[in-house]
Design a protein around this motif. Structure first.
Motif, PDB file in Angstrom:
ATOM      1  N   SER A 185       0.859  -1.306  -0.044  1.00  0.00           N
ATOM      2  CA  SER A 185       0.027   0.068  -0.038  1.00  0.00           C
ATOM      3  C   SER A 185       0.933   1.259  -0.046  1.00  0.00           C
ATOM      4  O   SER A 185       1.860   1.306   0.621  1.00  0.00           O
ATOM      5  CB  SER A 185      -0.847  -0.131   1.309  1.00  0.00           C
ATOM      6  OG  SER A 185      -0.201   0.092   2.309  1.00  0.00           O
ATOM      7  N   LYS A 186       0.482   2.214  -0.482  1.00  0.00           N
ATOM      8  CA  LYS A 186       1.453   3.423  -0.876  1.00  0.00           C
ATOM      9  C   LYS A 186       0.462   4.653  -0.220  1.00  0.00           C
ATOM     10  O   LYS A 186      -0.570   4.808  -0.069  1.00  0.00           O
ATOM     11  CB  LYS A 186       1.222   3.992  -2.262  1.00  0.00           C
ATOM     12  CG  LYS A 186       1.959   2.999  -3.229  1.00  0.00           C
ATOM     13  CD  LYS A 186       2.312   3.340  -4.588  1.00  0.00           C
ATOM     14  CE  LYS A 186       3.191   2.635  -5.313  1.00  0.00           C
ATOM     15  NZ  LYS A 186       2.990   3.168  -6.744  1.00  0.00           N
ATOM     16  N   GLU A 187       1.399   5.271   0.630  1.00  0.00           N
ATOM     17  CA  GLU A 187       0.957   6.273   1.615  1.00  0.00           C
ATOM     18  C   GLU A 187       0.784   7.595   0.507  1.00  0.00           C
ATOM     19  O   GLU A 187       1.838   8.062   0.102  1.00  0.00           O
ATOM     20  CB  GLU A 187       1.911   6.532   2.698  1.00  0.00           C
ATOM     21  CG  GLU A 187       1.473   7.571   3.664  1.00  0.00           C
ATOM     22  CD  GLU A 187       2.396   7.886   4.893  1.00  0.00           C
ATOM     23  OE1 GLU A 187       2.375   8.946   5.279  1.00  0.00           O
ATOM     24  OE2 GLU A 187       3.234   6.830   5.028  1.00  0.00           O
ATOM     25  N   GLU A 188      -0.128   8.367   0.668  1.00  0.00           N
ATOM     26  CA  GLU A 188      -0.487   9.548  -0.064  1.00  0.00           C
ATOM     27  C   GLU A 188       0.175  10.778   0.410  1.00  0.00           C
ATOM     28  O   GLU A 188      -0.240  10.863   1.770  1.00  0.00           O
ATOM     29  CB  GLU A 188      -1.907   9.475  -0.470  1.00  0.00           C
ATOM     30  CG  GLU A 188      -2.158  10.661  -1.289  1.00  0.00           C
ATOM     31  CD  GLU A 188      -3.617  10.794  -1.733  1.00  0.00           C
ATOM     32  OE1 GLU A 188      -4.458  11.421  -1.119  1.00  0.00           O
ATOM     33  OE2 GLU A 188      -4.115   9.866  -2.685  1.00  0.00           O
TER      34      GLU A 188
ATOM     35  N   HIS B  17       9.654  10.843  -6.819  1.00  0.00           N
ATOM     36  CA  HIS B  17       8.666  10.085  -6.004  1.00  0.00           C
ATOM     37  C   HIS B  17       8.304   8.751  -6.300  1.00  0.00           C
ATOM     38  O   HIS B  17       7.335   8.235  -5.711  1.00  0.00           O
ATOM     39  CB  HIS B  17       7.400  10.999  -5.907  1.00  0.00           C
ATOM     40  CG  HIS B  17       7.813  12.268  -4.935  1.00  0.00           C
ATOM     41  ND1 HIS B  17       7.886  13.458  -5.634  1.00  0.00           N
ATOM     42  CD2 HIS B  17       7.881  12.493  -3.446  1.00  0.00           C
ATOM     43  CE1 HIS B  17       8.210  14.411  -4.674  1.00  0.00           C
ATOM     44  NE2 HIS B  17       8.108  13.836  -3.341  1.00  0.00           N
TER      45      HIS B  17
ATOM     46  N   GLU C 282       3.563   6.691 -14.152  1.00  0.00           N
ATOM     47  CA  GLU C 282       3.758   7.649 -12.777  1.00  0.00           C
ATOM     48  C   GLU C 282       3.040   9.045 -13.068  1.00  0.00           C
ATOM     49  O   GLU C 282       1.983   9.779 -12.313  1.00  0.00           O
ATOM     50  CB  GLU C 282       4.967   7.789 -12.213  1.00  0.00           C
ATOM     51  CG  GLU C 282       4.869   8.434 -10.781  1.00  0.00           C
ATOM     52  CD  GLU C 282       3.992   7.521  -9.855  1.00  0.00           C
ATOM     53  OE1 GLU C 282       3.692   8.096  -8.743  1.00  0.00           O
ATOM     54  OE2 GLU C 282       3.871   6.379 -10.055  1.00  0.00           O
TER      55      GLU C 282
ATOM     56  N   LYS D  21      -5.099  11.290 -10.888  1.00  0.00           N
ATOM     57  CA  LYS D  21      -5.397  11.178  -9.179  1.00  0.00           C
ATOM     58  C   LYS D  21      -5.731  12.787  -8.893  1.00  0.00           C
ATOM     59  O   LYS D  21      -6.666  13.081  -7.901  1.00  0.00           O
ATOM     60  CB  LYS D  21      -4.277  10.902  -8.459  1.00  0.00           C
ATOM     61  CG  LYS D  21      -4.287  11.001  -7.009  1.00  0.00           C
ATOM     62  CD  LYS D  21      -3.231  10.492  -6.422  1.00  0.00           C
ATOM     63  CE  LYS D  21      -3.468   9.323  -5.461  1.00  0.00           C
ATOM     64  NZ  LYS D  21      -2.700   8.570  -5.066  1.00  0.00           N
TER      65      LYS D  21
ATOM     66  N   LYS E 251      -1.839  15.536  -5.234  1.00  0.00           N
ATOM     67  CA  LYS E 251      -1.566  14.295  -4.099  1.00  0.00           C
ATOM     68  C   LYS E 251      -0.872  13.516  -4.883  1.00  0.00           C
ATOM     69  O   LYS E 251      -0.906  13.234  -6.262  1.00  0.00           O
ATOM     70  CB  LYS E 251      -3.000  13.698  -4.165  1.00  0.00           C
ATOM     71  CG  LYS E 251      -3.907  14.581  -3.156  1.00  0.00           C
ATOM     72  CD  LYS E 251      -5.225  13.899  -3.116  1.00  0.00           C
ATOM     73  CE  LYS E 251      -6.163  14.826  -4.289  1.00  0.00           C
ATOM     74  NZ  LYS E 251      -7.520  14.011  -4.299  1.00  0.00           N
TER      75      LYS E 251
ATOM     76  N   ASP F  46       1.957   9.667  -4.522  1.00  0.00           N
ATOM     77  CA  ASP F  46       2.303   8.641  -3.340  1.00  0.00           C
ATOM     78  C   ASP F  46       3.474   8.800  -3.006  1.00  0.00           C
ATOM     79  O   ASP F  46       4.547   9.126  -3.518  1.00  0.00           O
ATOM     80  CB  ASP F  46       1.841   7.420  -4.248  1.00  0.00           C
ATOM     81  CG  ASP F  46       0.774   7.021  -4.422  1.00  0.00           C
ATOM     82  OD1 ASP F  46      -0.083   7.207  -3.936  1.00  0.00           O
ATOM     83  OD2 ASP F  46       0.365   6.167  -5.744  1.00  0.00           O
ATOM     84  N   LYS F  47       3.803   8.554  -1.494  1.00  0.00           N
ATOM     85  CA  LYS F  47       5.025   8.965  -1.026  1.00  0.00           C
ATOM     86  C   LYS F  47       6.020   7.787  -1.422  1.00  0.00           C
ATOM     87  O   LYS F  47       5.662   6.613  -1.811  1.00  0.00           O
ATOM     88  CB  LYS F  47       4.847   8.612   0.576  1.00  0.00           C
ATOM     89  CG  LYS F  47       5.922   8.796   1.362  1.00  0.00           C
ATOM     90  CD  LYS F  47       5.856   8.737   2.795  1.00  0.00           C
ATOM     91  CE  LYS F  47       6.972   8.988   3.807  1.00  0.00           C
ATOM     92  NZ  LYS F  47       6.631   8.731   5.144  1.00  0.00           N
TER      93      LYS F  47
END
Length: 92
Positions: free
Chosen positions: A28-31, A49, A59, A66, A81, A83-84
């Motif tokens: 899971s990716k942290e936003e 990123h 990406e 997104k 936004k 993804d971290k």
């Protein structure tokens, strides 16, 4: 009839087991919210990123989707936004 039911049950168990394995393999990716700085482009933001294995064009497309962006044009101070970044060297 019994053999057909057994085969269906086995196929279902394999399918469901396969789905849960696939779900566990996708991290899971942290936003995070990124504030656009002077000189930033979608390319430079995406490059900073993503991990080395990722496709930068995919990406960029993902970031545009997104954030409901119709073009690659960004303005200083705009919040988007993303993804971290995940350090891929941790899992290797």
């Amino acid at each position: 009839m019994y053999k057909k039911l057994m085969l269906l049950g086995l196929a279902g168990a394999i399918t469901l087991g396969g789905i849960s394995v696939l779900e566990n393999e996708i991290p899971s990716k942290e936003e995070i919210e990124y504030v656009v700085q002077e000189g930033d482009t979608l390319w430079s933001i995406a490059a900073e990123h993503i991990s080395n294995e990722d496709n930068i064009l995919s990406e960029i497309h993902y970031i545009k989707q997104k954030n409901d962006l119709n073009s690659a044009e960004l303005t200083v101070g705009q919040k988007i936004k993303i993804d971290k970044k995940i350090d891929s060297s941790i899992n290797r």
